[in-house]
Design an enzyme around this catalytic site. Structure first.
Site, PDB file in Angstrom:
ATOM      1  N   PRO A   1       0.835  -1.208   0.000  1.00 24.81           N
ATOM      2  CA  PRO A   1       0.000   0.000   0.000  1.00 24.81           C
ATOM      3  C   PRO A   1       0.868   1.256   0.000  1.00 24.81           C
ATOM      4  CG  PRO A   1      -0.684  -1.535   1.726  1.00 24.81           C
ATOM      5  CD  PRO A   1       0.626  -2.030   1.207  1.00 24.81           C
ATOM      6  N   LYS A   2       0.363   2.320  -0.622  1.00 23.62           N
ATOM      7  CA  LYS A   2       1.031   3.614  -0.566  1.00 23.62           C
ATOM      8  C   LYS A   2       0.391   4.424   0.554  1.00 23.62           C
ATOM      9  CE  LYS A   2       2.495   7.631  -3.221  1.00 23.62           C
ATOM     10  NZ  LYS A   2       2.180   8.555  -2.121  1.00 23.62           N
ATOM     11  N   TRP A   3       1.145   4.643   1.614  1.00 25.40           N
ATOM     12  CA  TRP A   3       0.623   5.315   2.797  1.00 25.40           C
ATOM     13  C   TRP A   3       0.577   6.820   2.597  1.00 25.40           C
ATOM     14  CZ3 TRP A   3      -1.323   2.511   6.788  1.00 25.40           C
ATOM     15  CH2 TRP A   3      -1.105   1.126   6.719  1.00 25.40           C
TER      16      TRP A   3
END
Length: 362
Positions: free
Chosen positions: A34-36
């Protein structure tokens, strides 16, 4: 501090791609995560000494005492981690709340660290003990990271990963509902390259029709050669008020001059403008209205040239943060067929709700 990898270190970066890439096109395969949506942060720990460094190598340590405490409790004595500081309220990340944590007053920092505590999610390991891992492939770094953070209960977390593209595509759709920003792809055989765009990122992108309500001049503008810096954008709320939703920028020098001439017939007095009332405000306000100050804009000239709200522009944007665009929007085209009064929030796509606990606990 005496580590095999010492600050300052620039984090490895990602280049934008339009879709989740195919691992089969990379000899060593890909790892997806995931891209936080938080503050990028490198954590340097040497015994009882901890430093938190931003993407630009600036210190973050004093602003997040609870993260420092968590690092001391939940990480090895000597390590360098790459990850993201985030604040979650309920089931979603809250970037605006995270921004509030950067405050000059120590008392305010202490108060906010208790009221809106931050967490840290790790996604890479640069050093462990006396060993630098910069030259090791990501597959090795990930395995070591999993080992050193095994059992960490939070607020230090280990990000989820997968090598399955279909899973990554599903994450891209689902995790936005928890406030995440997209998906990152990392070549499994790649070393850690500080400051280099060796990774790939896929971010959400949407379009909206917005009202052009003003502009600011570019920093290189002169009285003899005025140049537009950014367009101020608005959407109509349910109560009929034109709300400021962000800006569109990144024009060529030639286009900056053309827009000044093109918009000249729409210039009006601020007193006759929907945002005229904000001119009298002397304090920051929750809508970050044009012309008002905050600690993020102190000292900047935020004056703007008001325009009659008669023109509609289609823009690309990534996500909303509250009632505003999360980042600068991008000019696509004029929409002469649209009535400005028809440009409301109801046109915006709403991501499906998703619980952040499912992302962290998977």
């Amino acid at each position: 501090m005496d580590l095999p990898v010492n600050p300052p270190v620039q984090p490895m970066l990602a280049k934008a791609v339009k879709q989740v890439p195919d691992p089969a096109k990379f000899p060593g395969g890909l790892s997806f995560e995931p891209k936080w949506d938080g503050f990028r942060c490198l954590v340097f720990r040497d015994g009882d000494e901890v430093e938190l460094a931003s993407r630009n190598t600036k210190p973050l340590t004093r602003y997040f005492p609870e993260v420092v405490e968590a690092v001391l409790e939940q990480t090895p004595d000597r390590c360098v981690l790459d990850g993201e500081i985030f604040v979650a309220i309920g089931p979603r990340l809250q970037f605006e709340v995270l921004q509030d944590r950067i405050h000059p007053a120590a008392s305010r920092i202490t108060k906010l660290s208790q009221e809106t505590p931050a967490g840290f999610v790790a996604f890479d390991l640069l050093a462990a003990g006396d060993e630098s891992l910069l030259d090791q492939p990501f597959a090795v770094r990930r395995e070591r990271l999993t080992e050193v953070l095994a059992g960490a209960p939070g607020p230090v977390h280990l990000t989820r990963t997968t090598t399955d593209r279909d899973t990554a595509v599903r994450w891209f759709d689902q995790f936005e509902g928890a406030g995440l920003d997209g998906v990152i792809a990392k070549p499994l055989d790649a070393p850690y390259e500080p400051g280099v765009r060796s990774m790939m990122k896929v971010k959400h992108e949407r379009t909206a029709d917005v009202v052009v309500a003003g502009y600011r001049l570019h920093k290189t503008s002169t009285p003899d050669k005025p140049l537009l810096g950014s367009l101020l954008l608005g959407l109509y709320a349910d109560d009929g008020e034109l709300q400021h939703v962000g800006v569109a920028a990144s024009f060529t020098a030639a286009r900056r001059a053309e827009l000044i001439a093109e918009l000249a017939p729409l210039v009006c007095d601020l007193a006759d403008h929907p945002w005229g009332k904000w001119h009298e405000w002397a304090i920051a306000n929750p809508d970050r209205s044009p012309g008002t100050q905050s600690r993020w804009s102190a000292g900047k000239d935020l004056s703007f040239t008001p325009l009659r709200p008669e023109r509609v522009l289609e823009v690309k944007y990534e996500a909303m943060e509250g009632r505003r665009f999360r980042h600068t929007a991008h000019f696509k085209r004029w929409r002469t067929d649209r009535d400005p009064l028809s440009c409301g929030y109801d046109q915006l796509e709403q991501p499906v709700s998703y619980d952040l606990a499912e992302v962290l606990g998977g």
